[in-house]
Design a protein around this motif. Structure first.
Motif, PDB file in Angstrom:
ATOM      1  N   THR A 180       0.818  -1.221   0.000  1.00 49.86           N
ATOM      2  CA  THR A 180       0.000   0.000   0.000  1.00 49.86           C
ATOM      3  C   THR A 180       0.848   1.266   0.000  1.00 49.86           C
ATOM      4  O   THR A 180       0.456   2.259  -0.600  1.00 49.86           O
ATOM      5  N   GLU A 181       2.028   1.236   0.625  1.00 46.81           N
ATOM      6  CA  GLU A 181       2.856   2.441   0.670  1.00 46.81           C
ATOM      7  C   GLU A 181       3.757   2.606  -0.546  1.00 46.81           C
ATOM      8  O   GLU A 181       4.478   3.598  -0.657  1.00 46.81           O
ATOM      9  N   ASN A 182       3.708   1.684  -1.494  1.00 44.16           N
ATOM     10  CA  ASN A 182       4.560   1.763  -2.678  1.00 44.16           C
ATOM     11  C   ASN A 182       3.827   2.493  -3.806  1.00 44.16           C
ATOM     12  O   ASN A 182       3.348   1.893  -4.768  1.00 44.16           O
ATOM     13  N   ALA A 183       3.773   3.804  -3.676  1.00 48.81           N
ATOM     14  CA  ALA A 183       3.039   4.627  -4.645  1.00 48.81           C
ATOM     15  C   ALA A 183       3.627   4.518  -6.051  1.00 48.81           C
ATOM     16  O   ALA A 183       2.888   4.536  -7.042  1.00 48.81           O
ATOM     17  N   ALA A 184       4.940   4.375  -6.165  1.00 50.01           N
ATOM     18  CA  ALA A 184       5.572   4.270  -7.487  1.00 50.01           C
ATOM     19  C   ALA A 184       5.108   3.005  -8.204  1.00 50.01           C
ATOM     20  O   ALA A 184       4.797   3.034  -9.399  1.00 50.01           O
ATOM     21  N   SER A 185       5.041   1.893  -7.486  1.00 46.93           N
ATOM     22  CA  SER A 185       4.588   0.650  -8.099  1.00 46.93           C
ATOM     23  C   SER A 185       3.110   0.746  -8.480  1.00 46.93           C
ATOM     24  O   SER A 185       2.706   0.283  -9.557  1.00 46.93           O
TER      25      SER A 185
ATOM     26  N   GLY B  85      -3.267   0.388 -17.155  1.00 51.91           N
ATOM     27  CA  GLY B  85      -4.700   0.120 -17.070  1.00 51.91           C
ATOM     28  C   GLY B  85      -5.109  -0.711 -15.877  1.00 51.91           C
ATOM     29  O   GLY B  85      -6.235  -1.217 -15.846  1.00 51.91           O
ATOM     30  N   GLY B  86      -4.253  -0.858 -14.886  1.00 55.69           N
ATOM     31  CA  GLY B  86      -4.593  -1.645 -13.701  1.00 55.69           C
ATOM     32  C   GLY B  86      -5.814  -1.081 -12.991  1.00 55.69           C
ATOM     33  O   GLY B  86      -5.907   0.116 -12.753  1.00 55.69           O
ATOM     34  N   ILE B  87      -6.749  -1.962 -12.684  1.00 60.36           N
ATOM     35  CA  ILE B  87      -7.981  -1.591 -11.981  1.00 60.36           C
ATOM     36  C   ILE B  87      -7.900  -2.167 -10.569  1.00 60.36           C
ATOM     37  O   ILE B  87      -7.750  -3.377 -10.387  1.00 60.36           O
ATOM     38  N   LEU B  88      -8.020  -1.293  -9.577  1.00 60.98           N
ATOM     39  CA  LEU B  88      -7.946  -1.692  -8.181  1.00 60.98           C
ATOM     40  C   LEU B  88      -9.174  -2.509  -7.798  1.00 60.98           C
ATOM     41  O   LEU B  88     -10.302  -2.122  -8.112  1.00 60.98           O
ATOM     42  N   GLU B  89      -8.947  -3.639  -7.127  1.00 55.28           N
ATOM     43  CA  GLU B  89     -10.070  -4.440  -6.626  1.00 55.28           C
ATOM     44  C   GLU B  89     -10.839  -3.631  -5.599  1.00 55.28           C
ATOM     45  O   GLU B  89     -10.263  -2.823  -4.874  1.00 55.28           O
TER      46      GLU B  89
ATOM     47  N   GLY C 292      -5.898  -4.283   3.444  1.00 56.56           N
ATOM     48  CA  GLY C 292      -4.724  -4.954   3.985  1.00 56.56           C
ATOM     49  C   GLY C 292      -3.460  -4.183   3.675  1.00 56.56           C
ATOM     50  O   GLY C 292      -3.480  -2.990   3.378  1.00 56.56           O
ATOM     51  N   ALA C 293      -2.345  -4.894   3.739  1.00 57.95           N
ATOM     52  CA  ALA C 293      -1.035  -4.285   3.505  1.00 57.95           C
ATOM     53  C   ALA C 293      -0.690  -4.200   2.026  1.00 57.95           C
ATOM     54  O   ALA C 293       0.338  -3.646   1.674  1.00 57.95           O
ATOM     55  N   VAL C 294      -1.546  -4.759   1.173  1.00 60.57           N
ATOM     56  CA  VAL C 294      -1.256  -4.747  -0.258  1.00 60.57           C
ATOM     57  C   VAL C 294      -2.450  -4.221  -1.054  1.00 60.57           C
ATOM     58  O   VAL C 294      -3.589  -4.281  -0.608  1.00 60.57           O
TER      59      VAL C 294
END
Length: 166
Positions: free
Chosen positions: A129-134, A142-146, A152-154
């Motif tokens: 969650t804290e890896n804003a660059a990734s 085009g990644g769509i967040l679930e 959680g942590a991811v």
């Protein structure tokens, strides 16, 4: 100009240099490194590279290389791979000195093409969650967040292989 190559024993010293930047025990997801792998000795390194090649039916590993320098690694875990529910189909890491050059975005785009060629229509991509660059890298393709991804942590994203934006 960077290129994606299959892991090779020829780049042992270059790979060790990249790992040294991450620090001891920091094993980026795109390299498929296990705690039991001996990558320090030449023989152990070759054995590790051979293990990765032997997993080609389950996972495609590529190194991001420029001028014989290992800049990062990316892994495409195929359907049915045991780690997909936890770690996703895609895992990547860029050495600290090579970050902020767009290498992860570039490599992810290339691996989406490989996934499409394997008949994979969508991929799960996971980042902390804290890896804003990734997260930005995944979103650029085009990644769509679930819906429940922030519980959680991811973060868990789904990317359609035909929708790469870069």
């Amino acid at each position: 100009m960077p290129e994606l190559i299959e892991p090779t024993g020829r780049l042992h010293a270059a790979w060790l240099s990249a790992r040294a930047e991450w620090g001891p025990g920091a094993h980026e997801d795109g390299f498929g490194l296990l705690p039991t792998d001996d990558v320090d000795s030449p023989a152990g390194f070759v054995a590790w590279v051979e293990r990765l090649a032997g997993e080609s039916e389950r996972c495609t590993y590529r190194w991001i290389v420029e001028d014989d320098q290992v800049l990062g690694g990316i892994a495409l875990r195929h359907e049915g791979h045991d780690s997909v529910p936890r770690a996703g189909h895609i895992g990547y890491g860029i050495r600290p000195s090579a970050r902020r050059r767009g290498l992860a975005t570039w490599a992810l785009g290339r691996m989406l093409c490989e996934a499409r060629a394997l008949g994979m229509e969508r991929l799960l991509a996971v980042c902390e969650t804290e890896n804003a660059a990734s997260a930005r890298t995944i979103e650029r393709h085009g990644g769509i967040l679930e819906d429940d991804a922030r519980n959680g942590a991811v973060l868990r994203y789904w990317i359609r292989t035909g929708e790469s934006r870069t």
